[in-house]
Design an enzyme around this catalytic site. Structure first.
Site, PDB file in Angstrom:
ATOM      1  N   ASN A 226      -1.578   9.631 -43.861  1.00 56.68           N
ATOM      2  CA  ASN A 226      -2.875   9.065 -43.489  1.00 56.68           C
ATOM      3  C   ASN A 226      -3.877   9.614 -44.504  1.00 56.68           C
ATOM      4  O   ASN A 226      -4.336  10.745 -44.391  1.00 56.68           O
ATOM      5  CB  ASN A 226      -3.217   9.492 -42.061  1.00 56.68           C
ATOM      6  CG  ASN A 226      -4.572   8.966 -41.607  1.00 56.68           C
ATOM      7  OD1 ASN A 226      -5.327   8.389 -42.387  1.00 56.68           O
ATOM      8  ND2 ASN A 226      -4.878   9.191 -40.339  1.00 56.68           N
TER       9      ASN A 226
ATOM     10  N   ARG B 106      -0.852   4.820 -42.934  1.00 55.28           N
ATOM     11  CA  ARG B 106      -1.935   4.230 -42.155  1.00 55.28           C
ATOM     12  C   ARG B 106      -2.833   3.479 -43.140  1.00 55.28           C
ATOM     13  O   ARG B 106      -3.304   4.054 -44.123  1.00 55.28           O
ATOM     14  CB  ARG B 106      -2.737   5.324 -41.467  1.00 55.28           C
ATOM     15  CG  ARG B 106      -3.937   4.742 -40.780  1.00 55.28           C
ATOM     16  CD  ARG B 106      -4.734   5.803 -40.070  1.00 55.28           C
ATOM     17  NE  ARG B 106      -5.801   5.156 -39.342  1.00 55.28           N
ATOM     18  CZ  ARG B 106      -7.051   5.589 -39.321  1.00 55.28           C
ATOM     19  NH1 ARG B 106      -7.384   6.674 -39.975  1.00 55.28           N
ATOM     20  NH2 ARG B 106      -7.960   4.949 -38.634  1.00 55.28           N
TER      21      ARG B 106
ATOM     22  N   HIS C  33     -10.472   4.827 -26.624  1.00 51.19           N
ATOM     23  CA  HIS C  33     -10.168   5.858 -27.631  1.00 51.19           C
ATOM     24  C   HIS C  33     -11.483   6.554 -27.948  1.00 51.19           C
ATOM     25  O   HIS C  33     -12.363   5.974 -28.587  1.00 51.19           O
ATOM     26  CB  HIS C  33      -9.560   5.228 -28.888  1.00 51.19           C
ATOM     27  CG  HIS C  33      -9.314   6.245 -29.959  1.00 51.19           C
ATOM     28  ND1 HIS C  33      -8.065   6.713 -30.287  1.00 51.19           N
ATOM     29  CD2 HIS C  33     -10.168   6.925 -30.744  1.00 51.19           C
ATOM     30  CE1 HIS C  33      -8.175   7.622 -31.227  1.00 51.19           C
ATOM     31  NE2 HIS C  33      -9.451   7.774 -31.532  1.00 51.19           N
TER      32      HIS C  33
ATOM     33  N   ARG D 273     -21.981   7.534 -35.437  1.00 50.29           N
ATOM     34  CA  ARG D 273     -22.288   6.101 -35.558  1.00 50.29           C
ATOM     35  C   ARG D 273     -23.045   5.617 -34.329  1.00 50.29           C
ATOM     36  O   ARG D 273     -22.732   6.014 -33.205  1.00 50.29           O
ATOM     37  CB  ARG D 273     -21.008   5.270 -35.696  1.00 50.29           C
ATOM     38  CG  ARG D 273     -20.239   5.567 -36.954  1.00 50.29           C
ATOM     39  CD  ARG D 273     -19.054   4.601 -37.102  1.00 50.29           C
ATOM     40  NE  ARG D 273     -18.065   5.164 -37.991  1.00 50.29           N
ATOM     41  CZ  ARG D 273     -16.766   5.242 -37.728  1.00 50.29           C
ATOM     42  NH1 ARG D 273     -16.278   4.765 -36.600  1.00 50.29           N
ATOM     43  NH2 ARG D 273     -15.947   5.780 -38.597  1.00 50.29           N
TER      44      ARG D 273
ATOM     45  N   ASP E 219     -20.319  16.925 -32.510  1.00 53.12           N
ATOM     46  CA  ASP E 219     -19.125  17.460 -31.854  1.00 53.12           C
ATOM     47  C   ASP E 219     -19.346  17.553 -30.342  1.00 53.12           C
ATOM     48  O   ASP E 219     -20.204  18.299 -29.881  1.00 53.12           O
ATOM     49  CB  ASP E 219     -18.839  18.856 -32.446  1.00 53.12           C
ATOM     50  CG  ASP E 219     -17.462  19.328 -32.072  1.00 53.12           C
ATOM     51  OD1 ASP E 219     -17.185  19.447 -30.860  1.00 53.12           O
ATOM     52  OD2 ASP E 219     -16.658  19.566 -32.983  1.00 53.12           O
TER      53      ASP E 219
ATOM     54  N   GLY F 250      -9.713  12.804 -28.962  1.00 50.96           N
ATOM     55  CA  GLY F 250     -10.104  14.202 -28.745  1.00 50.96           C
ATOM     56  C   GLY F 250     -10.982  14.392 -27.515  1.00 50.96           C
ATOM     57  O   GLY F 250     -10.788  15.346 -26.741  1.00 50.96           O
TER      58      GLY F 250
ATOM     59  N   GLY G 215     -11.473  11.929 -25.018  1.00 52.96           N
ATOM     60  CA  GLY G 215     -10.787  11.332 -23.867  1.00 52.96           C
ATOM     61  C   GLY G 215      -9.685  12.221 -23.314  1.00 52.96           C
ATOM     62  O   GLY G 215      -9.437  12.243 -22.107  1.00 52.96           O
TER      63      GLY G 215
ATOM     64  N   ASN H 275      -9.557  15.641 -23.655  1.00 53.94           N
ATOM     65  CA  ASN H 275      -9.920  17.052 -23.422  1.00 53.94           C
ATOM     66  C   ASN H 275     -11.200  17.305 -22.633  1.00 53.94           C
ATOM     67  O   ASN H 275     -11.515  18.449 -22.372  1.00 53.94           O
ATOM     68  CB  ASN H 275     -10.082  17.759 -24.773  1.00 53.94           C
ATOM     69  CG  ASN H 275      -8.782  17.847 -25.512  1.00 53.94           C
ATOM     70  OD1 ASN H 275      -7.844  18.469 -25.040  1.00 53.94           O
ATOM     71  ND2 ASN H 275      -8.704  17.196 -26.655  1.00 53.94           N
TER      72      ASN H 275
HETATM   73  P1  ADP Z   1     -10.826  11.841 -34.831  1.00 50.49           P
HETATM   74  O1  ADP Z   1     -11.461  10.621 -34.258  1.00 50.49           O
HETATM   75  O2  ADP Z   1     -11.493  12.327 -36.090  1.00 50.49           O
HETATM   76  O3  ADP Z   1      -9.319  11.801 -34.888  1.00 50.49           O
HETATM   77  P2  ADP Z   1     -10.511  13.516 -32.485  1.00 50.49           P
HETATM   78  O4  ADP Z   1      -9.767  12.443 -31.768  1.00 50.49           O
HETATM   79  O5  ADP Z   1      -9.828  14.790 -32.789  1.00 50.49           O
HETATM   80  O6  ADP Z   1     -11.206  12.995 -33.800  1.00 50.49           O
HETATM   81  O7  ADP Z   1     -11.806  13.832 -31.592  1.00 50.49           O
HETATM   82  C1  ADP Z   1     -12.795  14.695 -32.013  1.00 50.49           C
HETATM   83  C2  ADP Z   1     -13.794  14.866 -30.865  1.00 50.49           C
HETATM   84  O8  ADP Z   1     -13.102  15.406 -29.732  1.00 50.49           O
HETATM   85  C3  ADP Z   1     -14.929  15.813 -31.193  1.00 50.49           C
HETATM   86  O9  ADP Z   1     -16.150  15.294 -30.688  1.00 50.49           O
HETATM   87  C4  ADP Z   1     -14.541  17.062 -30.405  1.00 50.49           C
HETATM   88  O10 ADP Z   1     -15.636  17.821 -30.025  1.00 50.49           O
HETATM   89  C5  ADP Z   1     -13.903  16.445 -29.193  1.00 50.49           C
HETATM   90  N1  ADP Z   1     -13.131  17.454 -28.461  1.00 50.49           N
HETATM   91  C6  ADP Z   1     -12.025  18.104 -28.836  1.00 50.49           C
HETATM   92  N2  ADP Z   1     -11.682  19.027 -27.905  1.00 50.49           N
HETATM   93  C7  ADP Z   1     -12.620  18.958 -26.924  1.00 50.49           C
HETATM   94  C8  ADP Z   1     -12.837  19.641 -25.698  1.00 50.49           C
HETATM   95  N3  ADP Z   1     -12.024  20.600 -25.287  1.00 50.49           N
HETATM   96  N4  ADP Z   1     -13.903  19.298 -24.954  1.00 50.49           N
HETATM   97  C9  ADP Z   1     -14.739  18.331 -25.365  1.00 50.49           C
HETATM   98  N5  ADP Z   1     -14.595  17.633 -26.498  1.00 50.49           N
HETATM   99  C10 ADP Z   1     -13.555  17.948 -27.274  1.00 50.49           C
END
Ligand code: ADP
Length: 410
Positions: free
Chosen positions: A7, A98, A216, A249, A291, A340, A342, A344
């Site tokens: 990727n 990808r 997502h 965005r 973040d 990330g 969704g 966590n």
């Molecule tokens: P990408 O879209 O770049 O692949 P990810 O799917 O890894 O990114 O998602 C990144 C997002 O997920 C960030 O906003 C990050 O803060 C959030 N994230 C990761 N872990 C947690 C958590 N434990 N609680 C809240 N948000 C989280």
């Protein structure tokens, strides 16, 4: 077979080596032999790698371009240090890439031929931030492994090629679509497909019976309405800028705002577009960060007003899309969270699902809180008519399996 999954981004390269074949796919028993990320390609690159035991280690190396980065990856995964069991380049049997934009030409994954590579190049004008780097990854892998090793392109847009004309067109003069291809393409297709596939297996649902809304939610965010296993609508559009509130965005916005901001702020239209892409969303509203983890901490620990506002807007927009898709689909069986955020952030899932009892969705708070760190499961109550699930996405695995299928001709 051993598939190298790549990727490639502007200055990053994510990779995996996956052992897969028809039997392993059927038994859901593919193995990830190694994975890693290279960042800051072009200078002193930062490399994070994991071997089969999953232990991470960091290092740096001078990698001046994508070609050098792919060379490094091929060298490392076939060295004893990676413990993959691969001892030479000949042990890598295929490469899956990808590719962000496949336009209207690609509705499934394909083997890269000179003609396909040309098409990916032609679509650079649709995805100038992504396709050039994806193509650089393909060329670098061809150089590193030779023409004998098949390369497969897996497109982010392909899954959404099932959208009907009434769903993919914008209500602008029709000739603009015919002449310039202005339409909704949708992105994150590999993720939505991966999530729908895992949901099917977790719930024992036949493909034709899958009727879900996938969310997502990562740095980029998108929603997808899936009926009969196929995407019938999705929130990202001509570019990944449309739809949900994202890390940086804006998502949906009145297009008249662009010219207005340009005039008021003395910016060009490309500068305004850049502002909507990289200075907006959670970052733009909070003024703090893109973040979600940090925003939640700010809201919790300092009761920061704009952090809370950004979170509220993020959830509000997501809930509006869920409502719109429920109406468009005539109801769904489940809302499925991935990415990330969704996967966590239970508090975000709870806020998006809040007040959805009218649709038959009741959240089980303890089940919701327990789903973090890559766990899959349902967090709605047993008697909810509309279920809520977390199903972690695994785009790399899907790319590896598609590569195996395309190369195997199945
Ligand atoms: P990408 O879209 O770049 O692949 P990810 O799917 O890894 O990114 O998602 C990144 C997002 O997920 C960030 O906003 C990050 O803060 C959030 N994230 C990761 N872990 C947690 C958590 N434990 N609680 C809240 N948000 C989280």
């Amino acid at each position: 077979m051993h598939v190298l999954v790549l990727n490639a981004g502007s200055a990053t390269l994510k990779f995996q080596v996956v052992r897969t074949d028809a039997e392993r796919i059927a038994a859901n028993a593919d193995d990830v032999l190694a994975r890693g990320t290279i960042e800051r390609i072009g200078g002193e690159a930062v490399i994070t790698v994991r071997g089969p035991e999953g232990v991470a280690s960091k290092r740096t190396a001078a990698l001046r371009d994508m070609r050098a980065a792919v060379e490094w990856v091929v060298g490392w995964v076939t060295s004893g240090e990676a413990h993959t069991g691969l001892t030479s380049r000949a042990d890598l049997h295929a490469v899956g890439h990808r590719v962000v934009h496949g336009g209207e030409r690609f509705s499934r994954s394909v083997r890269v031929t000179p003609d396909v590579a040309r098409a990916i190049e032609e679509m650079i004008e649709f995805a100038p931030l992504h396709n050039p780097h994806n193509l650089a990854g393909i060329q670098a892998a061809q150089r590193a492994l030779g023409d004998g090793v098949p390369q497969v392109a897996v497109f982010d847009t392909a899954f959404h090629q099932t959208l009907a004309e009434h769903a993919f067109l914008y209500a602008i003069p029709y000739p603009l679509y015919r002449r310039h291809g202005v339409r909704r393409y949708g992105f994150h297709g590999t993720s939505h497909r991966s999530v729908a596939y895992r949901y099917r297996h977790l719930t024992g649902t036949e493909r034709v019976d899958v009727r879900i809304i996938t969310l997502h939610l990562g740095n980029g965010c998108s929603a997808c309405a899936i009926v009969g296993g196929e995407s019938i609508d999705t929130s990202m559009g001509f570019t990944p800028l449309e739809g949900l509130v994202m890390g940086t965005r804006s998502g949906d916005i009145d297009p008249a705002v662009l010219d207005y901001i340009a005039t008021k702020e003395g910016l060009s239209l490309p500068q305004v577009e850049a502002l909507l892409n990289s200075q907006s969303g959670l970052l733009g509203i909070s003024g703090l960060t893109n973040d979600m983890r940090d925003l939640l901490a700010e809201a919790r620990e300092h009761d920061d007003r704009r952090a809370k506002l950004a979170i509220r807007m993020f959830c509000w927009r997501a809930r509006k899309y869920v409502g719109a898709y429920l109406a468009a689909m005539g109801g769904a069986d489940a809302i499925v969270f991935a990415g990330g955020i969704g996967e966590n952030a239970p508090e975000i899932r709870a806020e998006i699902c809040d007040g959805m009892e009218w649709a038959g969705l009741v959240v089980d708070p303890s089940a919701n809180d327990a789903l973090t760190g890559g766990k899959a499961g349902r967090f709605s109550t047993d008697d909810s008519r509309l279920a809520a699930w977390v199903v972690p996405t695994d785009e790399e695995l899907l790319i590896a399996r598609d590569t195996c299928r395309v190369v195997g001709g199945t």
